[in-house]
Motif scaffolding. Structure first.
Motif: not given
Length: 465
Positions: A41, A141-142, A144-145, A149, A160, A247, A250
């Motif tokens: 991240e 995803l890895q 932008t999450q 979050e 999540r 994602l 959500n």
């Protein structure tokens, strides 16, 4: 076949741009294990910058995404490429795919449409992306999450990090114990099929500033579905089945979370399942009506009027669970929803059907596979008596199958004698007349009891292990 490193050498490709290299020989202490998204991240300031796509395509991020896709497995997409074939395919084609992604000329393949029957009727539409698109979506995803979050509601639990269905159910239990004994059960009608793309992308663009990533996400939304060889465009919706879909759901429904928080409501949401807890039925009806209007006006979504309702949490379900009230102790406990029990019974009936021609060993294996998974999910339920009753019912179903297999009187006498029963009992049982189901209850339960089925390897729901 040439090794991965040989292939790269022949193509004169830098290892820094190839995700498969790290997947083949992971470095350091993480060898043989998936790298968690948290390990790759970026900070929110870095992720929101104009170089987000480069971070998505970085060696470490792509390697983590590749291992995740390989671990998850799954069916192939429209191109027929399997997860096992993904690494050799990347060895040959990844430089081209990476260049297309950077130049914004990459076009995702349509998703493969799969129809899954719902337990309560109807059909759930799933979209299975190709494994290459699953890899790219996982990489996006890895990165932008973590951006979103940070701002998601504490009452949102679905898909999540470090949150689960158990956490949602336990939070609901706390609300009921605090005296919020009426539930507004919201069911959004065909949510994943009716997401408005413009509304969704506007919310994604609030946090993601790299326009290339925005264009890529939009391309996945518009990639279409293939039905019987024909590609159908998708003007709305986000297909269930891709890594990005949860994602995006959500992100859109975070507006609902923020509205409920602003009003001071106590609620839990898991993906598109949302329960709001209030003190009175009248308050519940008011909340249901106001949320219905909010969803229609703000998010262009509709409630399923047949499934959305106001009721006691002891009557409604949440993620397969329900609530029970302990009259002696005065507390609230988590129990199985009636529909969850019926689904189990339905599956057990299929496995133990007398006419399917299968042997007992096969039935026990199939039951064990299903029962272990079922109990693994519903272990949170504090209902030992229900598990014992289900065990007894399952064993009776198996005894019924055994009794049919022992068709002849001589066979029944011989098998019962082999179990160690006295001869007079063997003769009495062997000569019994009656339906299979009746005999399976009494007297056959004395011969083929729980200890017998444990010896056959049957998994019992009431056992602690």
């Amino acid at each position: 076949m040439a090794s991965s490193s040989d292939t790269l050498r022949e193509q004169n490709i830098s290892k820094e741009t190839c995700p498969q290299q790290v997947a083949v020989k992971p470095r350091g202490a993480v060898e043989g294990r998936s790298v968690s998204p948290a390990q790759t991240e970026p900070t929110s300031r870095e992720a929101e910058g104009s170089d987000l796509l480069e971070r998505v395509l970085s060696k470490d991020n792509m390697s983590a995404a590749l291992r995740r896709v390989q671990k998850n497995g799954g069916a192939p997409g429209v191109d027929g490429l399997t997860v096992d074939q993904l690494l050799p395919y990347l060895n040959q084609h990844w430089p081209r795919i990476r260049e297309e992604l950077l130049s914004q000329t990459y076009r995702p393949q349509p998703v493969r449409r799969v129809e899954i029957p719902k337990p309560d009727g109807g059909i759930r539409l799933l979209g299975i992306p190709s494994v290459v698109d699953r890899l790219i979506q996982q990489a996006v995803l890895q990165q932008t999450q973590p951006i979103f979050e940070q701002t998601f509601s504490d009452s949102s639990f679905g898909f999540r990090p470090k949150r689960s269905a158990y956490d949602a159910v336990k939070r609901a239990q706390q609300y009921v114990q605090q005296g919020y004994e009426w539930t507004v059960d919201l069911d959004i009608e065909k949510f994943f099929d009716r997401v408005n793309h413009d509304m969704l992308m506007a919310r994604v663009a609030r946090k993601v500033k790299d326009k290339r990533v925005l264009k890529l996400i939009r391309a996945y939304l518009n990639s279409g579905v293939m039905v019987e060889g024909v590609v159908i465009g998708t003007g709305e919706g986000t297909p269930q089945g891709g890594p990005l879909s949860p994602l995006l759901a959500n992100i859109l429904l975070d507006d609902l979370d923020k509205e409920l928080e602003k009003r001071g409501h106590r609620f839990v949401r898991y993906a598109d399942d949302c329960n709001i807890y209030v003190r009175t039925e009248r308050a519940g009806q008011r909340v249901l009506e106001s949320v219905r209007q909010f969803l229609q006006k703000r998010l262009k979504l509709r409630l399923n009027e047949k499934k959305s309702s106001v009721g006691r949490p002891t009557k409604l379900k949440l993620l397969g669970f329900s609530m029970g009230k302990d009259k002696r102790k005065g507390g609230v406990y988590i129990r199985l929803a009636p529909r969850s029990i019926e689904r189990l019974r339905q599956r057990v009936r299929e496995i133990t059907a007398r006419s399917n021609g299968r042997g007992i060993a096969w039935r026990v294996r199939e039951l064990n596979t299903y029962l272990r998974g079922w109990k693994g999910y519903f272990t949170l339920a504090d209902t030992p008596s229900v598990f014992r009753d289900l065990d007894g019912w399952i064993q009776r179903r198996l005894r019924m199958c055994v009794w049919k297999q022992w068709k002849r009187i001589r066979t029944r006498w011989r098998e019962l004698r082999a179990l160690g029963l006295p001869e007079w009992k063997c003769r009495q049982f062997a000569l019994m007349r009656g339906g299979y189901w009746a005999v399976a209850h009494r007297p056959l339960n004395t011969a083929l009891d729980a200890a017998y089925w444990r010896a056959q390897g049957l998994y019992l729901l009431s056992d602690s292990t």
